[in-house]
Design a protein around this motif. Structure first.
Motif, PDB file in Angstrom:
ATOM      1  N   SER A 299       0.835  -1.212   0.000  1.00 25.70           N
ATOM      2  CA  SER A 299       0.000   0.000   0.000  1.00 25.70           C
ATOM      3  C   SER A 299       0.866   1.257   0.000  1.00 25.70           C
ATOM      4  O   SER A 299       0.556   2.236  -0.703  1.00 25.70           O
ATOM      5  CB  SER A 299      -0.927   0.008   1.217  1.00 25.70           C
ATOM      6  N   ARG A 300       1.930   1.238   0.776  1.00 25.70           N
ATOM      7  CA  ARG A 300       2.838   2.381   0.816  1.00 25.70           C
ATOM      8  C   ARG A 300       3.445   2.637  -0.569  1.00 25.70           C
ATOM      9  O   ARG A 300       3.513   3.783  -1.030  1.00 25.70           O
ATOM     10  CB  ARG A 300       3.940   2.136   1.847  1.00 25.70           C
ATOM     11  N   HIS A 301       3.882   1.569  -1.218  1.00 23.06           N
ATOM     12  CA  HIS A 301       4.493   1.736  -2.536  1.00 23.06           C
ATOM     13  C   HIS A 301       3.454   2.145  -3.582  1.00 23.06           C
ATOM     14  O   HIS A 301       3.766   2.933  -4.489  1.00 23.06           O
ATOM     15  CB  HIS A 301       5.196   0.448  -2.964  1.00 23.06           C
ATOM     16  N   GLN A 302       2.242   1.640  -3.481  1.00 23.90           N
ATOM     17  CA  GLN A 302       1.222   2.055  -4.433  1.00 23.90           C
ATOM     18  C   GLN A 302       0.916   3.536  -4.279  1.00 23.90           C
ATOM     19  O   GLN A 302       0.780   4.265  -5.277  1.00 23.90           O
ATOM     20  CB  GLN A 302      -0.062   1.237  -4.254  1.00 23.90           C
ATOM     21  N   HIS A 303       0.808   3.989  -3.044  1.00 30.61           N
ATOM     22  CA  HIS A 303       0.560   5.413  -2.810  1.00 30.61           C
ATOM     23  C   HIS A 303       1.708   6.264  -3.354  1.00 30.61           C
ATOM     24  O   HIS A 303       1.476   7.315  -3.971  1.00 30.61           O
ATOM     25  CB  HIS A 303       0.375   5.670  -1.318  1.00 30.61           C
ATOM     26  N   LYS A 304       2.929   5.812  -3.135  1.00 30.60           N
ATOM     27  CA  LYS A 304       4.089   6.565  -3.618  1.00 30.60           C
ATOM     28  C   LYS A 304       4.110   6.608  -5.138  1.00 30.60           C
ATOM     29  O   LYS A 304       4.387   7.655  -5.738  1.00 30.60           O
ATOM     30  CB  LYS A 304       5.375   5.937  -3.086  1.00 30.60           C
ATOM     31  N   CYS A 305       3.799   5.485  -5.781  1.00 30.65           N
ATOM     32  CA  CYS A 305       3.779   5.440  -7.247  1.00 30.65           C
ATOM     33  C   CYS A 305       2.657   6.308  -7.808  1.00 30.65           C
ATOM     34  O   CYS A 305       2.823   6.968  -8.840  1.00 30.65           O
ATOM     35  CB  CYS A 305       3.640   4.003  -7.731  1.00 30.65           C
ATOM     36  N   HIS A 306       1.511   6.315  -7.159  1.00 36.66           N
ATOM     37  CA  HIS A 306       0.425   7.201  -7.585  1.00 36.66           C
ATOM     38  C   HIS A 306       0.834   8.670  -7.451  1.00 36.66           C
ATOM     39  O   HIS A 306       0.496   9.498  -8.311  1.00 36.66           O
ATOM     40  CB  HIS A 306      -0.831   6.928  -6.748  1.00 36.66           C
ATOM     41  N   SER A 307       1.558   8.978  -6.387  1.00 40.17           N
ATOM     42  CA  SER A 307       2.028  10.359  -6.207  1.00 40.17           C
ATOM     43  C   SER A 307       3.026  10.744  -7.289  1.00 40.17           C
ATOM     44  O   SER A 307       3.010  11.881  -7.792  1.00 40.17           O
ATOM     45  CB  SER A 307       2.673  10.510  -4.825  1.00 40.17           C
ATOM     46  N   ILE A 308       3.883   9.804  -7.681  1.00 35.87           N
ATOM     47  CA  ILE A 308       4.840  10.067  -8.766  1.00 35.87           C
ATOM     48  C   ILE A 308       4.102  10.321 -10.068  1.00 35.87           C
ATOM     49  O   ILE A 308       4.410  11.272 -10.805  1.00 35.87           O
ATOM     50  CB  ILE A 308       5.818   8.885  -8.915  1.00 35.87           C
ATOM     51  N   LEU A 309       3.108   9.500 -10.378  1.00 32.26           N
ATOM     52  CA  LEU A 309       2.326   9.690 -11.606  1.00 32.26           C
ATOM     53  C   LEU A 309       1.613  11.033 -11.598  1.00 32.26           C
ATOM     54  O   LEU A 309       1.570  11.738 -12.611  1.00 32.26           O
ATOM     55  CB  LEU A 309       1.312   8.556 -11.761  1.00 32.26           C
ATOM     56  N   ALA A 310       1.055  11.406 -10.451  1.00 32.53           N
ATOM     57  CA  ALA A 310       0.336  12.674 -10.363  1.00 32.53           C
ATOM     58  C   ALA A 310       1.279  13.865 -10.534  1.00 32.53           C
ATOM     59  O   ALA A 310       0.883  14.898 -11.091  1.00 32.53           O
ATOM     60  CB  ALA A 310      -0.387  12.764  -9.021  1.00 32.53           C
ATOM     61  N   SER A 311       2.516  13.719 -10.079  1.00 33.69           N
ATOM     62  CA  SER A 311       3.472  14.829 -10.159  1.00 33.69           C
ATOM     63  C   SER A 311       3.992  15.064 -11.580  1.00 33.69           C
ATOM     64  O   SER A 311       4.590  16.108 -11.852  1.00 33.69           O
ATOM     65  CB  SER A 311       4.659  14.567  -9.230  1.00 33.69           C
ATOM     66  N   LEU A 312       3.772  14.092 -12.462  1.00 32.38           N
ATOM     67  CA  LEU A 312       4.271  14.221 -13.834  1.00 32.38           C
ATOM     68  C   LEU A 312       3.473  15.228 -14.649  1.00 32.38           C
ATOM     69  O   LEU A 312       3.947  15.709 -15.678  1.00 32.38           O
ATOM     70  CB  LEU A 312       4.236  12.856 -14.546  1.00 32.38           C
ATOM     71  N   ARG A 313       2.263  15.509 -14.216  1.00 30.21           N
ATOM     72  CA  ARG A 313       1.413  16.435 -14.972  1.00 30.21           C
ATOM     73  C   ARG A 313       0.941  17.551 -14.038  1.00 30.21           C
ATOM     74  O   ARG A 313       0.207  17.308 -13.093  1.00 30.21           O
ATOM     75  CB  ARG A 313       0.209  15.709 -15.569  1.00 30.21           C
ATOM     76  N   GLN A 314       1.376  18.749 -14.336  1.00 26.97           N
ATOM     77  CA  GLN A 314       0.957  19.907 -13.566  1.00 26.97           C
ATOM     78  C   GLN A 314      -0.418  20.378 -14.042  1.00 26.97           C
ATOM     79  O   GLN A 314      -0.851  20.043 -15.145  1.00 26.97           O
ATOM     80  CB  GLN A 314       1.983  21.036 -13.721  1.00 26.97           C
ATOM     81  N   PRO A 315      -1.141  21.141 -13.218  1.00 18.64           N
ATOM     82  CA  PRO A 315      -2.476  21.619 -13.618  1.00 18.64           C
ATOM     83  C   PRO A 315      -2.448  22.338 -14.964  1.00 18.64           C
ATOM     84  O   PRO A 315      -1.633  23.231 -15.200  1.00 18.64           O
ATOM     85  CB  PRO A 315      -2.841  22.587 -12.481  1.00 18.64           C
TER      86      PRO A 315
END
Length: 311
Positions: A213-229
């Protein structure tokens, strides 16, 4: 019977879809209609299709609204039965919810009263309660990520068929956990007996669950950071488990469901459920992997799609 039929049909469908991805070099219209979404969904297909064929990808949030709400209600219903040593007349709200589960698991057959229908017994009540609690944690965390972490493009779409499957999945996965427990058999329950608790199995499973779960959350955060608003371009992800696979959040999802399956002493039905989870995630993982390799010439060639060093 209904649960077995649903999961077996889902496994057969996603297995054929996954097999077709190895046989067809280019994503077909049927594949996109069934399981393509986001960047893996051709824009031309969305434009040409009737408006109701595709929904905004932001509707993913409803998966976790329904999944978390239903899991919490089911967990609370099971806990309410732990204090009832004898059947309560009239039935408590928790008993009524479990009646709904019985109906979902085995819809009434004409001529055969629901009361005499048999339910399997391969887990203890504590297995069921911990499995449901883990599912609650998973769905609530995913809901949080959908609301506060992800930045979904307004133009991203999801097929109506896949959306419908997702809604049914999160309802029936909770019912499947309860299916093999004493809660559906209506027997007096002793939920907290130390003798029925497998501390080693629970400890390892919960530890693996928390790790994934920790790694999934971290990977989701990485994906989200790739695209700015307001940004539309895709960037190449890196860091954490992205050094191993293109879709590490799917890898973490597989590990999460394995850990839940170990807790609930999963029988053959849970093996089928895991097969459904694997095949349904492997197809978009392969599509995403191909997308990255096509878009980024410098993409690491030794990186796999979803299973390190294998697939």
């Amino acid at each position: 019977m209904f649960l077995e039929i649903f999961w077996l049909l889902a496994l057969a469908s996603f297995s054929l879809l996954l097999l077709s991805s190895f046989l067809v070099t280019r994503t077909s219209t049927v594949q996109s209609l069934l399981a393509g979404y986001g960047k893996n969904l051709p824009r031309s297909l969305v434009v040409a299709a009737p408006w109701f064929f595709y929904l905004p990808k932001s509707y993913f949030t409803l998966f976790y609204v329904i999944g978390s709400s239903w899991s919490v209600i089911l967990l609370a219903s099971c806990l309410s039965q732990c204090t009832a040593s004898v059947p309560v007349i009239p039935p408590t709200w928790g008993a009524l919810v479990l009646d709904v589960c019985r109906w979902l698991a085995n819809p009434p057959t004409p001529g055969l009263p629901q009361a005499v229908m048999s339910f399997p017994a391969h887990m203890t009540s504590s297995d069921c309660l911990l499995g449901l609690a883990m599912l609650v944690v998973q769905t609530v965390r995913r809901l949080y990520e959908q609301l506060f972490i992800f930045r979904t493009s307004p133009s991203a779409k999801i097929p109506l068929l896949l959306f419908t499957y997702g809604m049914v999945f999160y309802i029936l996965i909770a019912v499947t956990i309860v299916y093999g427990s004493p809660f559906l058999r209506g027997t007096p329950l002793l939920c907290w007996s130390v003798s029925t608790v497998s501390w080693c199995r629970y400890g390892v499973s919960v530890g693996v669950f928390a790790w994934a779960s920790r790694h999934q959350h971290k990977c989701h955060s990485i994906l989200a950071s790739l695209r700015q608003p307001g940004q539309m371009a895709y960037a190449m992800p890196s860091g954490d488990w992205f050094t191993l696979v293109s879709s590490p959040h799917y890898l973490a999802e597989l590990i999460i469901y394995i850990s839940i399956g170990v807790v609930v002493a999963g029988d053959y039905l849970w093996c089928v459920v895991f097969g459904v989870v694997f095949t349904s995630l492997a197809f978009p993982a392969l599509e995403t992997h191909q997308f990255y390799r096509t878009k980024f010439p410098e993409y690491p060639r030794d990186r796999k799609a979803v299973l390190p060093w294998v697939l």
